[in-house]
Design an enzyme around this catalytic site. Sequence first.
Site, short mmCIF file in Angstrom:
data_model
loop_
_atom_site.label_atom_id
_atom_site.label_comp_id
_atom_site.label_asym_id
_atom_site.label_seq_id
_atom_site.Cartn_x
_atom_site.Cartn_y
_atom_site.Cartn_z
NE ARG A 45 2.75 -11.09 -2.46
CZ ARG A 45 1.51 -10.74 -2.18
NH1 ARG A 45 0.52 -11.62 -2.23
NH2 ARG A 45 1.20 -9.51 -1.83
N GLY A 46 3.34 -11.32 1.06
CA GLY A 46 2.22 -10.72 1.80
C GLY A 46 2.46 -11.00 3.27
CB ALA A 47 2.64 -8.73 6.21
NE ARG A 88 10.11 -9.98 1.16
CZ ARG A 88 9.01 -9.57 0.50
NH1 ARG A 88 7.96 -10.36 0.42
NH2 ARG A 88 8.97 -8.38 -0.07
CD GLN A 195 4.01 -7.56 -5.57
OE1 GLN A 195 4.05 -6.68 -6.44
NE2 GLN A 195 4.97 -7.70 -4.69
CG ASP A 236 4.40 -5.47 3.93
OD1 ASP A 236 3.73 -4.90 3.07
OD2 ASP A 236 4.77 -6.66 3.84
CG ASN A 246 0.95 -1.83 1.84
OD1 ASN A 246 1.08 -3.02 2.14
ND2 ASN A 246 0.17 -1.45 0.86
CE LYS A 247 5.24 -4.81 -2.61
NZ LYS A 247 6.68 -5.19 -2.42
#
Length: 353
Positions: A45-47, A88, A195, A236, A246-247
């Site tokens: 995960r993570g862009a 995603r 995370q 993201d 973002n998150k």
Amino acid sequence: MIRTVFWKDDTVVMIDQKALPYEERHLVCRRYEEVIAAIKDLSIRGAPAIGVATAMGIALGTLHLSPVSGGEMKAAFNRICHEFSQARPTARNLFWAVERMRRCFDETFASGAQTVKKVLVAEAIRICEEDIAINRQMGIHGRLVIKDGDHILTHCNAGALATAGYGTALGVIRAAREEGKTLHVYMDETRPILQGARLTAWELVKENIPATLITDSMAGFLMKQGKIALVIVGADRIAANGDVANKIGTYSLAVLAKENHIPFYVAAPLSTIDMGIKDGDGIPIEERNGEEVLTFHGVRTAPEGVMVYNPAFDVTPNHYITAIITEAGVAVRPYEETIARLIDKNCQGSGES
Ligand code: MRU
């Protein structure tokens, strides 16, 4: 250095982030479908890391094709790309990687299947290596915003684990440390998937970077107490006007930072910027399974029958953002102009038009 995802003997190998921090193990994907599953279930995960995994997954899928005609090869390649595009919705880097692999396929298609396969694998490995170099470059630009002795707040994980290695927001922090600055990091645990607690804390402890874990709702209190000099997060997807997805929780931090006169920085590669989206309203926001909210690390914390809403990201309007740190330089307001200029500069530097 932590290598989050890499190509080895015609497989895609990645750190299994679902197992962290309890167990350090690798997932070895032999089929492209396994890479898609790993993206969907957040094993990776993570862009930027999603972008690299996508490029490698497309190369892996293409490698196993045994088409009888060029048309069949093209159709199968398109199918693989389409499947990755569904994995995603928010991380721009996923779509950027699909587009780059498509361009590479189109350019080499006429040379025949064997050449296409070789070239796509080489391109995916290049994307991976470039990602690390880009993060280091971002660190060189971004470390200037950190002063000796600063206490920095970050959210989610924008570290080595969210990229091929080194990280974006944590890359800036690493670069400041490498420059000899002393600093201390506060990280939000980042509900619902943690995370911050599981991944950012793991990275910082591993490298002996002084770090303190807080729950998400504590950030405002720390800011008010004067404990935070600056906030740095990843992204993201960034719209052309500098609005940042973002998150979930990032927007609240940005508002709190403004209220407390604390600079709020976003560190992201140009591949996270979506010039096709005018502002944050156009960014697709992923909604994830409600189970993530109903449970805390697998243990049920809410009664049966309660309703849940679980957006994975939020959008921070550009006026809350002090600067956006990229590999090509630092963008400040008015973002429409400065972002376009950085992208232009980067295209000229790479010989693209
Ligand atoms: O749902 P995730 O863990 O993929 O979300 C990740 C984030 O929001 C990160 O902050 C973002 O991708 C930047 S990572 C360099």
